[in-house]
Enzyme design. Structure first.
Site, PDB file in Angstrom:
ATOM      1  CG  ASP A  52      52.086  30.280  50.561  1.00 58.74           C
ATOM      2  OD1 ASP A  52      52.025  32.079  50.770  1.00 58.74           O
ATOM      3  OD2 ASP A  52      52.724  29.614  50.203  1.00 58.74           O
ATOM      4  CB  SER A  53      47.040  31.964  47.626  1.00 60.50           C
ATOM      5  OG  SER A  53      47.661  33.465  47.606  1.00 60.50           O
ATOM      6  CG  HIS A  78      42.722  30.208  44.837  1.00 62.40           C
ATOM      7  ND1 HIS A  78      42.398  31.311  44.200  1.00 62.40           N
ATOM      8  CD2 HIS A  78      43.427  30.890  45.098  1.00 62.40           C
ATOM      9  CE1 HIS A  78      42.736  32.244  44.465  1.00 62.40           C
ATOM     10  NE2 HIS A  78      43.675  31.958  44.915  1.00 62.40           N
ATOM     11  CE  LYS A 101      39.282  36.822  43.708  1.00 65.11           C
ATOM     12  NZ  LYS A 101      40.515  37.528  43.882  1.00 65.11           N
ATOM     13  CE1 TYR A 126      51.173  36.651  37.968  1.00 64.51           C
ATOM     14  CE2 TYR A 126      50.728  36.257  40.614  1.00 64.51           C
ATOM     15  CZ  TYR A 126      52.116  35.861  39.648  1.00 64.51           C
ATOM     16  OH  TYR A 126      52.925  36.048  39.560  1.00 64.51           O
ATOM     17  CG  ASP A 127      41.935  38.578  40.824  1.00 62.86           C
ATOM     18  OD1 ASP A 127      42.248  36.734  40.970  1.00 62.86           O
ATOM     19  OD2 ASP A 127      41.658  39.294  41.960  1.00 62.86           O
TER      20      ASP A 127
END
Length: 206
Positions: free
Chosen positions: A75-76, A186, A181, A160-161
């Protein structure tokens, strides 16, 4: 002696192909086969938690219960300081549409906000459950600091990258090669932490 972790199937509690690709690459040293939940007809579960960790546990438990396999859930989301942490846990459903609509809404919300006030970060919580009743799931968390651009840039990644500026590389997340990346993001950092914890806690999966 054969590595006891080889050839273990682990379910990813997500239908997001970008997450499957990124997590699969980082978890590869464990020798596991990471499968999307759609291959086992796992239904989407309602994310009723009020935090990333709650939602990750909900998703991992549901996937493990339905499939009978160990499950990993991610979940991010994106936290924008000017928006008091929004979109946060609602990042994937911020606009009610897909990635392009979410990005468009974010840009609209930040219209005329100066560069100095566009700080943001990605957050990721990963949960690994050996089975649906696992009383001690592994939980790993990592964040990635950056800022929100004024327009999308780049063709890699997802979500959203294209709007997430990475100061140390002077470009958007979507402009980074995937291997870079995965090293600094994260999700990549949380996944590497999870690999280490799995090796430390168990000799095999699960």
């Amino acid at each position: 002696m054969a590595d006891p972790m080889r050839k273990q199937t682990v379910l990813l509690a997500s239908g997001n192909t970008g997450k499957l690709r990124e997590l699969g690459a980082v978890l590869a040293p464990l020798g596991v086969t990471l499968k999307p939940q759609a291959e086992f007809n796992v239904p989407e579960v309602e994310e009723t938690g009020l935090s990333f960790v709650e939602n990750a546990i909900i998703k991992a438990r549901a996937a493990a219960a339905h499939s009978g396999l160990p499950a990993i859930a991610d979940d991010s989301g994106l936290e924008v300081d000017y928006l008091n942490g929004a979109p946060g846990i609602y990042s994937a459903r911020y606009s009610g549409g897909g990635d392009a609509a979410n990005n468009a809404r974010l840009l609209q919300e930040l219209h005329d906000v100066p560069e100095a006030q566009r700080s943001a970060r990605f957050q990721c919580v990963l949960v690994y459950m050996r089975h649906a009743l696992d009383p001690t799931p592994l939980v790993c968390q990592a964040s990635w600091e950056g800022a929100i651009l004024f327009a999308p840039a780049g063709e890699h990644g997802f979500g959203y990258d294209p709007l997430f500026y990475v100061p140390e590389h002077h470009c958007s997340s979507a402009q980074l090669p995937p291997e870079i990346k995965n090293r600094i993001s994260h999700r990549g950092r949380a996944a590497r932490e999870m690999v280490g914890l799995i090796r430390e806690r168990w000799l095999s999966l699960p």
